[in-house]
Design a protein around this motif. Structure first.
Motif, mmCIF file in Angstrom:
data_model
loop_
_atom_site.group_PDB
_atom_site.id
_atom_site.type_symbol
_atom_site.label_atom_id
_atom_site.label_comp_id
_atom_site.label_asym_id
_atom_site.label_seq_id
_atom_site.Cartn_x
_atom_site.Cartn_y
_atom_site.Cartn_z
ATOM 1 N N VAL A 1 93.392 -36.035 -54.821
ATOM 2 C CA VAL A 1 93.209 -35.007 -53.797
ATOM 3 C C VAL A 1 94.159 -33.834 -54.035
ATOM 4 C CG1 VAL A 1 93.456 -34.512 -51.338
ATOM 5 C CG2 VAL A 1 92.337 -36.606 -52.078
ATOM 6 N N ILE A 2 95.422 -34.106 -54.316
ATOM 7 C CA ILE A 2 96.381 -33.026 -54.553
ATOM 8 C C ILE A 2 96.014 -32.245 -55.809
ATOM 9 C CG2 ILE A 2 98.798 -32.507 -55.013
ATOM 10 C CD1 ILE A 2 98.195 -33.397 -52.160
ATOM 11 N N THR A 3 95.530 -32.941 -56.829
ATOM 12 C CA THR A 3 95.073 -32.243 -58.038
ATOM 13 C C THR A 3 93.943 -31.276 -57.709
ATOM 14 O OG1 THR A 3 95.694 -34.136 -59.431
ATOM 15 C CG2 THR A 3 94.138 -32.555 -60.357
ATOM 16 N N LEU A 4 93.000 -31.720 -56.870
ATOM 17 C CA LEU A 4 91.904 -30.839 -56.467
ATOM 18 C C LEU A 4 92.427 -29.646 -55.685
ATOM 19 C CD1 LEU A 4 88.840 -30.315 -56.250
ATOM 20 C CD2 LEU A 4 88.879 -31.619 -54.117
ATOM 21 N N PHE A 5 93.388 -29.872 -54.790
ATOM 22 C CA PHE A 5 93.956 -28.766 -54.024
ATOM 23 C C PHE A 5 94.566 -27.715 -54.940
ATOM 24 C CE2 PHE A 5 94.796 -31.061 -49.722
ATOM 25 C CZ PHE A 5 93.430 -31.071 -49.503
ATOM 26 N N TYR A 6 95.361 -28.157 -55.900
ATOM 27 C CA TYR A 6 95.983 -27.210 -56.827
ATOM 28 C C TYR A 6 94.928 -26.487 -57.671
ATOM 29 C CZ TYR A 6 100.862 -28.557 -56.018
ATOM 30 O OH TYR A 6 102.108 -28.746 -55.470
ATOM 31 N N ALA A 7 93.951 -27.232 -58.163
ATOM 32 C CA ALA A 7 92.929 -26.617 -59.014
ATOM 33 C C ALA A 7 92.132 -25.568 -58.244
ATOM 34 C CB ALA A 7 91.993 -27.700 -59.562
ATOM 35 N N VAL A 8 91.746 -25.884 -57.011
ATOM 36 C CA VAL A 8 90.998 -24.915 -56.199
ATOM 37 C C VAL A 8 91.863 -23.697 -55.903
ATOM 38 C CG1 VAL A 8 89.938 -24.536 -53.939
ATOM 39 C CG2 VAL A 8 89.483 -26.642 -55.188
ATOM 40 N N GLY A 9 93.156 -23.927 -55.633
ATOM 41 C CA GLY A 9 94.050 -22.808 -55.362
ATOM 42 C C GLY A 9 94.173 -21.864 -56.535
ATOM 43 N N TYR A 10 94.344 -22.419 -57.736
ATOM 44 C CA TYR A 10 94.442 -21.564 -58.924
ATOM 45 C C TYR A 10 93.113 -20.884 -59.239
ATOM 46 C CZ TYR A 10 99.121 -23.226 -60.146
ATOM 47 O OH TYR A 10 100.459 -23.485 -60.132
ATOM 48 N N TRP A 11 92.027 -21.616 -59.072
ATOM 49 C CA TRP A 11 90.717 -21.036 -59.387
ATOM 50 C C TRP A 11 90.388 -19.877 -58.447
ATOM 51 C CZ3 TRP A 11 87.361 -20.937 -63.191
ATOM 52 C CH2 TRP A 11 86.065 -20.488 -62.937
ATOM 53 N N ASN A 12 90.772 -19.991 -57.186
ATOM 54 C CA ASN A 12 90.460 -18.954 -56.201
ATOM 55 C C ASN A 12 91.525 -17.867 -56.112
ATOM 56 O OD1 ASN A 12 88.029 -20.113 -55.403
ATOM 57 N ND2 ASN A 12 89.009 -21.411 -53.876
ATOM 58 N N SER A 13 92.586 -17.974 -56.892
ATOM 59 C CA SER A 13 93.698 -17.031 -56.780
ATOM 60 C C SER A 13 93.320 -15.650 -57.326
ATOM 61 C CB SER A 13 94.915 -17.573 -57.544
ATOM 62 O OG SER A 13 95.972 -16.644 -57.517
#
Length: 309
Positions: free
Chosen positions: A211-223
């Motif tokens: 879950v935390i990996t997904l949070f970080y990945a979505v954050g970077y992708w949407n940055s």
């Protein structure tokens, strides 16, 4: 004793745990249907508009909801535009590198803070919690990053926002709940802290890690905000910055030659709105593909970690 009294005595727990009657089940089904419709109908309209011609968009008066004339010219235009393809590669690279770096730092920090005998863990934990509520602000952050030579560099998309204290606290709660017997058994077998983390703690915390990996990945992708601050060269922009500039602001893509009334490719007219929705669709694909693999961990990873923390 009435039947209603018997029912109330059987269910002594909270009201929301009582079984639903026919009306409650029907209301639940209608509510879920409406929530799903509110989410899926706009996505459907965006994807359909990205495949529509200028004539179909004109007929619909904006976003298309009923397919009439379909074309892939918008996607052909995007993938032949070097600016968009390069920004896609930039976003993929930033997401991959940033997610790995953030997870490494988060896991190590959370594991250290979960070991109650570690040096200074209470003071470090208090310091981290304070940063969740107080920060230097945008201007001091900008001055620090630029003084370190970050203006115009790719690393400004990663390092200024590499760690989330909230994610550290969630992982710390999960790591703290690891069975002490497993850790003691590993120590008796001669395992050190690195071995315990890799072979004992992480395998028992797969849900929160996913879950935390997904949070970080979505954050970077949407940055895109860091790119807006630190990357003046559009040749270094990530895909979300392209989306912000050429979709939200309505600017024309360099090299695309598309105006507000569209352009012709053969006998088909490419609409500016169709191009914009194609870029939006392109940004949604990675998240839509990745989420099903993590969804089964979502409730367990977040709720259990929060309760045990």
């Amino acid at each position: 004793m009435t039947a209603a009294t018997v029912v109330r005595k059987k269910h002594t727990g909270p009201v929301w745990e009582e079984p639903l009657g026919p009306a409650g089940k029907a209301g639940k089904g209608v509510t879920l249907f409406l929530v799903v419709a509110v989410i899926l109908v706009p996505l459907y309209s965006i994807v359909l508009t990205s495949f529509s011609t200028q004539a179909a968009i004109n007929e619909a008066g904006g976003l298309v909801t009923v397919p009439t004339e379909l074309t892939v010219e918008a996607y052909r235009q995007i993938f032949t535009n070097q600016l968009v393809t390069h920004s896609l590669l930039v976003s993929l690279a930033i997401t991959a590198v940033g997610t790995v770096l953030s997870m490494v730092v988060t896991v190590l920090c959370a594991y250290g803070l979960s070991r109650h005998g570690s040096l200074g863990h209470r003071g470090i934990l208090l310091f981290l919690v304070v940063t969740m509520f107080f920060s230097g602000g945008l201007i001091p952050t900008f001055l620090v990053v630029t003084s370190l030579g970050g203006y115009g560099e790719y690393w400004t998309m990663i390092l200024p926002s590499a760690v989330s204290v909230f994610n550290i606290l969630v992982m710390r709660g999960f790591f703290s709940s690891t069975a002490p017997e497993l850790i003691d058994a590993a120590r008796m077998d001669g395992a050190g802290e690195w071995r315990i983390l890799w072979s004992v703690v992480l395998p028992t915390s797969r849900a929160v890690t996913a879950v935390i990996t997904l949070f970080y990945a979505v954050g970077y992708w949407n940055s895109f905000f860091n790119a807006l601050l630190y990357l003046p060269d559009n040749g270094k922009w990530p895909l979300q910055m392209i989306l912000y500039t050429y979709t939200l602001q309505g600017s024309s893509m360099p090299g695309g030659g598309v105006t507000g009334t569209g352009q012709y490719a053969g006998h088909q007219q490419i609409a500016q709105l169709s191009l914009q929705m194609a870029v939006v669709t392109l940004t949604l694909i990675p998240i839509v593909v990745a989420y099903p693999f993590v969804q089964r961990h979502f409730t367990k990873g977040m709720l259990t970690g929060a309760i045990k923390g």
